[in-house]
Each structure stands twice: as C-alpha cells, then as structure tokens.
Motif scaffolding. Structure first.
Motif, mmCIF file in Angstrom:
data_model
loop_
_atom_site.group_PDB
_atom_site.id
_atom_site.type_symbol
_atom_site.label_atom_id
_atom_site.label_comp_id
_atom_site.label_asym_id
_atom_site.label_seq_id
_atom_site.Cartn_x
_atom_site.Cartn_y
_atom_site.Cartn_z
ATOM 1 N N UNK A 205 0.817 -1.217 0.000
ATOM 2 C CA UNK A 205 0.000 0.000 0.000
ATOM 3 C C UNK A 205 0.849 1.264 0.000
ATOM 4 N N UNK A 206 2.066 1.194 0.507
ATOM 5 C CA UNK A 206 2.947 2.359 0.528
ATOM 6 C C UNK A 206 3.738 2.511 -0.759
ATOM 7 N N UNK A 207 3.373 1.752 -1.796
ATOM 8 C CA UNK A 207 4.037 1.820 -3.093
ATOM 9 C C UNK A 207 3.076 2.389 -4.128
ATOM 10 N N UNK A 208 3.562 2.711 -5.317
ATOM 11 C CA UNK A 208 2.638 3.173 -6.365
ATOM 12 C C UNK A 208 1.540 2.171 -6.688
ATOM 13 N N UNK A 209 1.804 0.866 -6.533
ATOM 14 C CA UNK A 209 0.781 -0.140 -6.806
ATOM 15 C C UNK A 209 -0.341 -0.074 -5.784
ATOM 16 N N UNK A 210 -0.016 0.276 -4.549
ATOM 17 C CA UNK A 210 -1.058 0.459 -3.555
ATOM 18 C C UNK A 210 -1.933 1.655 -3.866
ATOM 19 N N UNK A 211 -1.325 2.744 -4.323
ATOM 20 C CA UNK A 211 -2.104 3.912 -4.738
ATOM 21 C C UNK A 211 -2.986 3.571 -5.926
ATOM 22 N N UNK A 212 -2.438 2.790 -6.868
ATOM 23 C CA UNK A 212 -3.221 2.389 -8.041
ATOM 24 C C UNK A 212 -4.412 1.531 -7.633
ATOM 25 N N UNK A 213 -4.206 0.602 -6.716
ATOM 26 C CA UNK A 213 -5.310 -0.239 -6.243
ATOM 27 C C UNK A 213 -6.377 0.595 -5.550
ATOM 28 N N UNK A 214 -5.956 1.542 -4.728
ATOM 29 C CA UNK A 214 -6.925 2.383 -4.027
ATOM 30 C C UNK A 214 -7.728 3.242 -5.007
ATOM 31 N N UNK A 215 -7.084 3.782 -6.020
ATOM 32 C CA UNK A 215 -7.802 4.609 -6.992
ATOM 33 C C UNK A 215 -8.768 3.771 -7.827
ATOM 34 N N UNK A 216 -8.367 2.570 -8.223
ATOM 35 C CA UNK A 216 -9.278 1.702 -8.973
ATOM 36 C C UNK A 216 -10.476 1.323 -8.105
ATOM 37 N N UNK A 217 -10.220 1.017 -6.842
ATOM 38 C CA UNK A 217 -11.315 0.646 -5.935
ATOM 39 C C UNK A 217 -12.294 1.798 -5.750
ATOM 40 N N UNK A 218 -11.779 2.989 -5.632
ATOM 41 C CA UNK A 218 -12.655 4.129 -5.355
ATOM 42 C C UNK A 218 -13.374 4.633 -6.607
ATOM 43 N N UNK A 219 -12.706 4.662 -7.749
ATOM 44 C CA UNK A 219 -13.282 5.300 -8.935
ATOM 45 C C UNK A 219 -14.044 4.349 -9.846
ATOM 46 N N UNK A 220 -14.012 3.034 -9.612
ATOM 47 C CA UNK A 220 -14.751 2.113 -10.471
ATOM 48 C C UNK A 220 -16.255 2.388 -10.485
ATOM 49 N N UNK A 221 -16.914 2.700 -9.362
ATOM 50 C CA UNK A 221 -18.350 3.015 -9.432
ATOM 51 C C UNK A 221 -18.674 4.215 -10.313
ATOM 52 N N UNK A 222 -17.735 5.121 -10.515
ATOM 53 C CA UNK A 222 -17.998 6.255 -11.401
ATOM 54 C C UNK A 222 -18.087 5.812 -12.866
#
Length: 338
Positions: A205-222
C-alpha cells in the motif's frame, strides 16, 4: 259519413305560411314527403360583438418587464461564479508570474520545469491516472455486465449500493484498505498468527501499486453508474435475436452490448481520468512517501517549503491538463455522437 279529424293535426294547430324549403319555418303544402326532415335551419356565421360588460382579456406585459434585456438576468450567476471560482483562479495565475523574491515573470516556470521533482511528479501523475482509468474501465464494465444481465439475488441492492458508494470520501476507502492490507492490518495479522512469523508479506500500500489499487477501488463506481444506465436502455430483443442465431456470450458482448456502451464508457473514463489527475487524499492517506503526484507537489511546495510561486506554477499546469482533457473529451464525444 263525417270525417273524423286527426287529433295530431288538431294538436299541431293551424298551418303556418312558410317560404321555400331550407328557410326557417315549415315546408309548403305541395312539398314532397320528408322535406321537413331534409330542411336544415340556417344559422348566422357572424359572432356577436361583445357587449359593454364583457370581461377583458389578460393585460399585456408592462413596458418595464419587456424592456429588461436578457443579459441582465444572467448577471447574478456570473457574478457569483466570478467571485467564488474565477477570482481565486486569477490570483493563482497571477502569483505564478510574480514570485515574491523578485525576478522575471517566467523565472518561476523555468525553475519548476527544470527541476527533477516536477518531471517525476508529472510522470507519476500521468501513469497513475492512465492506469487507474484503464483498470476502472475494465473492472467497471465486467461488474456492470454481471449486475445488469446476470440475474442473482440482491442485484437491485448492489445497484443501489453503487449510488451510495459515490458519496463516500476517497480517504474512507483508503482507510478501509489500510485496515485490510496495512502493516498491522487484518491480512498481515492472519498471516503472522497462522504461520507464527514476526511480519506479514503485505506492504504494497505504501508503493505506487497500492495507490493504483486504491484509486481503482474508489473510482470504479464512477464508470459503473453510466454503464448501468446505458444497459437499462438496451433492447433485450437484440440479445435474444443474437442468441437465437447462435451467437455466444462473448460475441454478444462484443457485437451488441459493447457498441451501445461506448458513449457511457467514454463519459465514465474521461471523468475518472480527470479525477485521478487531481486526486490528493488517496495518495496522502496511503502513506506512500515515494509517490509524488502534482497535487502532492503543490502541497509540498506551498505548505512545507513555503514556495508559493512554485506551488502556483504546478497548480496552473495541473489545471491546464484537466481543462485540456475535458475539452478533448467534449470534441470527441460530439464527433462520436455521444
């Protein structure tokens, strides 16, 4: 023998003298039978003039209301928009051209563009935004297909939950991921309890892949929301005809559903791309110290370094990218007829 008078003729009274058939009155005596039924009384086509006590119609608009130009009514919203949005934006642009320590108008731009931190932040911002957009499009399309076309118990509740999910703040999703995959999260806790080791393997989660996972999780409903709306308008008879002609599920999705979903995909993808370019909370709450995006660079320059001119330069670049992408989306969507 004396003739007996017909009581109906007696009741009718004496005959009246009338003109020809078609005028008001009875037909003449020598008229053929049935002439009375064919006679149609004439009515005057003239409309009587209104009397002196007739009710007048609605009064015309006053000259004062008719004399107000339309642009006057647009002044209040324009003034509010200018004070709330345009004026602060103008101050940011002005500050980027007037550094506090003096120098030329473009000195701050030259210094920022020449810095390695800006180039790395720009690259990180772009690839995170593009990667998150692609992931949201793929995941959102698959999930929307399942919800719309695969019947299962609770499908309506899941669709309603997506609407609620859109109102969640981004840091809330990041905190949820930290509780699961964080250093002391559930996944690492279960791993250490089961295997008896001191540390778990989940530290991404403290890597760019963690940020990418968090953004995909949050923005997929949009992406899912416009897709579900588009699928609800799709004629199911097309799917039935394609299936009756022997088309498999993959071909039906590719030839029937996907063309209808392209405008919704373009709308959702462009929205996610712009939002990922400007995302700040997810990067901050994941604790990814080595991940610096343009919004994080603005925060660092303004709050940590007090270099407001450089912060304004980065903010102007970020705004220009967002507005440019939005304009490009509008042009493409008009040409595609979306």
């Amino acid at each position: 023998m004396a003739e007996v008078a017909d009581p109906r003729s007696a009741a009718a009274g004496p005959a009246r003298t009338a003109g020809p058939v078609g005028s008001t009155g009875a037909p003449p005596a020598d008229a053929p039978p049935g002439a009375a039924r064919r006679a149609v009384p004439r009515q005057s086509a003239r409309t009587p003039a209104p009397g002196p006590h007739a009710t007048p119609g609605p009064a015309p608009a006053t000259s004062a209301a008719r004399g107000v130009p339309r642009w006057v009514w647009s002044l209040p919203p324009v003034v509010v928009l200018a004070l709330v949005f345009l004026y602060p934006l103008a101050l940011v642009v002005r500050q980027s051209f007037t550094p506090e320590n003096g120098g030329g108008a473009f000195d701050a731009y030259s210094a920022v563009f020449a810095s390695t931190a800006f180039r790395e932040a720009l690259g990180t911002t772009v690839w995170l935004a593009v990667g998150a957009t692609v992931g949201c499009l793929v995941l959102g399309f698959v999930l929307a297909l399942v919800i719309a076309f695969v019947p299962f118990p609770g499908a309506r509740a899941v669709s309603r939950f997506i609407d609620v999910f859109l109102s969640f703040p981004s840091f809330l999703i990041t905190l949820a991921l930290l509780f699961i995959y964080g250093t002391v999260g559930m996944a690492n806790g279960i791993w250490t309890d089961v295997l008896g080791v001191a540390d778990g393997p989940f530290h991404f989660l403290a890597t760019p892949w963690g940020v990418l996972l968090a953004e995909i999780t949050y923005f997929t409903p949009f992406v899912m929301r416009p897709l579900l709306a588009a699928f609800s308008q799709l004629d199911t008879a097309q799917l039935e005809v394609a299936s009756s002609l022997g088309a498999g599920p993959a071909r039906i999705v590719r030839r029937v559903i996907l063309p209808e979903a392209l405008p919704a995909l373009a709308a959702g993808g462009s929205l996610v791309l712009v939002m990922c370019l400007n995302e700040f909370g997810i990067v901050l709450f994941t604790g990814a110290k080595d991940v610096t995006t343009l919004p994080m660079l603005v925060y660092g320059k303004a709050i940590l370094e007090s270099d407001y001119a450089a912060a304004c330069v980065v903010a102007v670049v970020n705004i220009a990218m967002s507005v440019g992408l939005f304009g490009l989306y509008r042009v493409v969507s008009k040409r595609a007829g979306a």
